[in-house]
Scaffold this motif. Structure first.
Motif, PDB file in Angstrom:
ATOM      1  N   PHE A   1      -7.178   6.886  -1.735  1.00  0.00           N
ATOM      2  CA  PHE A   1      -7.013   6.439  -0.353  1.00  0.00           C
ATOM      3  C   PHE A   1      -8.321   5.840   0.141  1.00  0.00           C
ATOM      4  O   PHE A   1      -9.285   6.548   0.396  1.00  0.00           O
TER       5      PHE A   1
ATOM      6  N   TRP B   1      -8.745   4.538   6.166  1.00  0.00           N
ATOM      7  CA  TRP B   1      -8.432   5.702   6.999  1.00  0.00           C
ATOM      8  C   TRP B   1      -8.402   5.318   8.472  1.00  0.00           C
ATOM      9  O   TRP B   1      -9.163   4.447   8.915  1.00  0.00           O
TER      10      TRP B   1
ATOM     11  N   ALA C   1      -3.720   7.282   6.055  1.00  0.00           N
ATOM     12  CA  ALA C   1      -4.578   6.680   5.049  1.00  0.00           C
ATOM     13  C   ALA C   1      -3.741   5.791   4.136  1.00  0.00           C
ATOM     14  O   ALA C   1      -2.543   6.024   3.953  1.00  0.00           O
TER      15      ALA C   1
ATOM     16  N   ALA D   1       2.922  11.770   1.445  1.00  0.00           N
ATOM     17  CA  ALA D   1       2.690  10.390   1.022  1.00  0.00           C
ATOM     18  C   ALA D   1       4.017   9.679   0.844  1.00  0.00           C
ATOM     19  O   ALA D   1       5.044  10.318   0.575  1.00  0.00           O
TER      20      ALA D   1
ATOM     21  N   ALA E   1      -3.537   3.615   0.292  1.00  0.00           N
ATOM     22  CA  ALA E   1      -3.998   3.481  -1.086  1.00  0.00           C
ATOM     23  C   ALA E   1      -3.372   2.227  -1.677  1.00  0.00           C
ATOM     24  O   ALA E   1      -2.150   2.092  -1.686  1.00  0.00           O
TER      25      ALA E   1
ATOM     26  N   TRP F   1       0.829  -1.202   0.000  1.00  0.00           N
ATOM     27  CA  TRP F   1       0.000   0.000   0.000  1.00  0.00           C
ATOM     28  C   TRP F   1       0.866   1.256   0.000  1.00  0.00           C
ATOM     29  O   TRP F   1       1.826   1.363   0.766  1.00  0.00           O
TER      30      TRP F   1
END
Length: 126
Positions: free
Chosen positions: A113, A116, A97, A50, A99, A32
């Motif tokens: 994303f 959470w 978060a 990120a 993704a 992820w």
């Protein structure tokens, strides 16, 4: 899906430092891309930073460049946000978060994303 839980928030004086952690459950954390967002009272949730699934790539919003550092330890299923030179305008609830790598671009956009955390409060006093 991956379950996420933030920790490390608190009250700090301007100019101080905090390190936030985001612990993830599940065996897919290493696949992820991960990110930090924040939401100040009365404002929209905004992107902060990120990090790619393997940790090789990072991306920051302009307002935190040079002050915040995102990192991850896939062996520990944990992501971090080291925050330094904190300012009162950094006060917000901070969310981590995730993704999914194969379902998102780099850097991921907000809709990428899908998982959470509940958030952790960071308050910077002047």
């Amino acid at each position: 899906q991956v379950q996420l839980a933030e920790s490390g928030g608190g009250l700090v004086q301007a100019g101080g430092s905090l390190r936030l952690s985001c612990a993830a459950s599940g065996r897919t954390f290493a696949t992820w891309h991960m990110g930090w967002f924040r939401q100040a009272p009365g404002k929209e949730r905004e992107f902060v930073a990120a990090i790619s699934y393997g940790g090789a790539n990072t991306y920051y919003t302009d307002s935190v460049k040079g002050r915040f550092t995102i990192s991850r330890d896939n062996a520990k299923n944990t992501m971090y946000l080291q925050m330094s030179s904190l300012k009162p305008e950094d006060t917000a609830v901070y969310y981590c978060a995730g993704a999914e790598r194969f379902r998102s671009r780099w850097p991921p956009s907000r809709p990428d994303f899908g998982s959470w955390g509940q958030g952790t409060q960071v308050t910077v006093s002047s």
